[in-house]
Design a protein around this motif. Structure first.
Motif, short mmCIF file in Angstrom:
data_model
loop_
_atom_site.label_atom_id
_atom_site.label_comp_id
_atom_site.label_asym_id
_atom_site.label_seq_id
_atom_site.Cartn_x
_atom_site.Cartn_y
_atom_site.Cartn_z
N VAL A 50 39.90 50.13 45.02
CA VAL A 50 38.44 50.03 45.03
C VAL A 50 37.80 51.32 44.53
CG1 VAL A 50 38.29 48.28 46.84
CG2 VAL A 50 38.42 50.69 47.49
N LEU A 89 33.95 42.80 49.44
CA LEU A 89 33.45 42.65 48.07
C LEU A 89 32.87 41.25 47.85
CD1 LEU A 89 36.35 44.37 46.08
CD2 LEU A 89 34.10 45.33 46.63
N ASP A 93 30.56 42.66 42.28
CA ASP A 93 31.10 43.98 42.60
C ASP A 93 32.28 44.30 41.68
OD1 ASP A 93 29.28 44.37 44.64
OD2 ASP A 93 30.65 43.75 46.24
#
Length: 226
Positions: A50, A89, A93
């Motif tokens: 991420v 998420l 995103d």
């Protein structure tokens, strides 16, 4: 640049992708989707992150190799860094994904697919890629709601789809662990491949059991989930 160096570079590079979907398919278990950038072999993995602060983690691809989306099956690890963020998420995103790689790849040969938990992911990819003929799928789980994609697998594979549940009971489900089930099978074929995917303990126990039953070591192909 030599081909081996190119492969290592591609394996390490992370590409920013946009989340297409992120669905909780069972309590604490999610199926995350991005658009597919690269071709892959069913059973291969990608690295997922991420941000560029923490190292990425490796996940098996959980979609067919002809589909437009690449999907990842994961469960939330309590106290973990990555999976709680992945679970939060939403479409739009961003996530970081590597090029697919790895040697745990399915084929058209006769085989037994043996998985526990989210280790079903590479086998679902193989199934979705048209490789389910001449296959037996054995899936082990602690609870009945952890047999991901069971309706589809049961309908398509019939008696060759075998579920093992250690903590709950139901009709058509073997009560016990995967190793318990395999011990009840009188004649495990020695001339097929055995693909194992799950936590290290399961993989080691099943591998040792198969070898003790006369399965050649070279016929056992393993992928360990951490």
């Amino acid at each position: 640049m030599a081909k081996a160096e190119e492969y290592v570079k591609a394996e390490r590079e992370l590409f920013e992708e946009t989340i297409v979907n992120n669905v909780e398919i069972s309590p604490g278990v999610f199926l995350l989707s991005v658009k597919r950038r690269f071709d892959f072999l069913p059973g291969q993995v990608v690295k997922l992150a991420v941000d560029r602060v923490q190292p990425p983690r490796i996940y098996s691809i959980c979609s067919g190799n002809h589909e437009q989306e690449l999907r990842i099956l994961f469960n939330i690890k309590e106290g973990g860094y990555l999976t709680p963020k992945l679970a939060a998420l939403i479409p739009g995103d961003k996530v970081l994904v590597s090029q697919p790689y790895g040697g745990f790849a399915g084929s058209a040969k006769s085989a037994w697919w043996i998985a526990t938990g989210t280790g079903i992911a590479p086998f679902y990819s193989m199934f979705q890629s048209g490789l389910a003929d001449n296959k037996v799928l054995v899936h082990g789980a602690s609870y009945l709601n952890q047999f991901y994609f069971e309706d589809e697998l049961d309908w398509a594979m019939g008696k060759n789809y075998r579920r093992c549940c250690s903590r709950e009971q139901s009709c058509d489900v073997f009560h016990g662990r995967v190793t318990d089930y395999l011990r009840t099978v009188e004649n495990l074929p020695a001339d097929v491949e055995y693909y194992l995917c799950g936590k290290a303990l399961m993989v080691v126990e099943v591998r040792d059991l198969l070898i003790s039953r006369g399965i050649p070591y070279e016929n056992i192909i393993a992928e360990i989930y951490f």
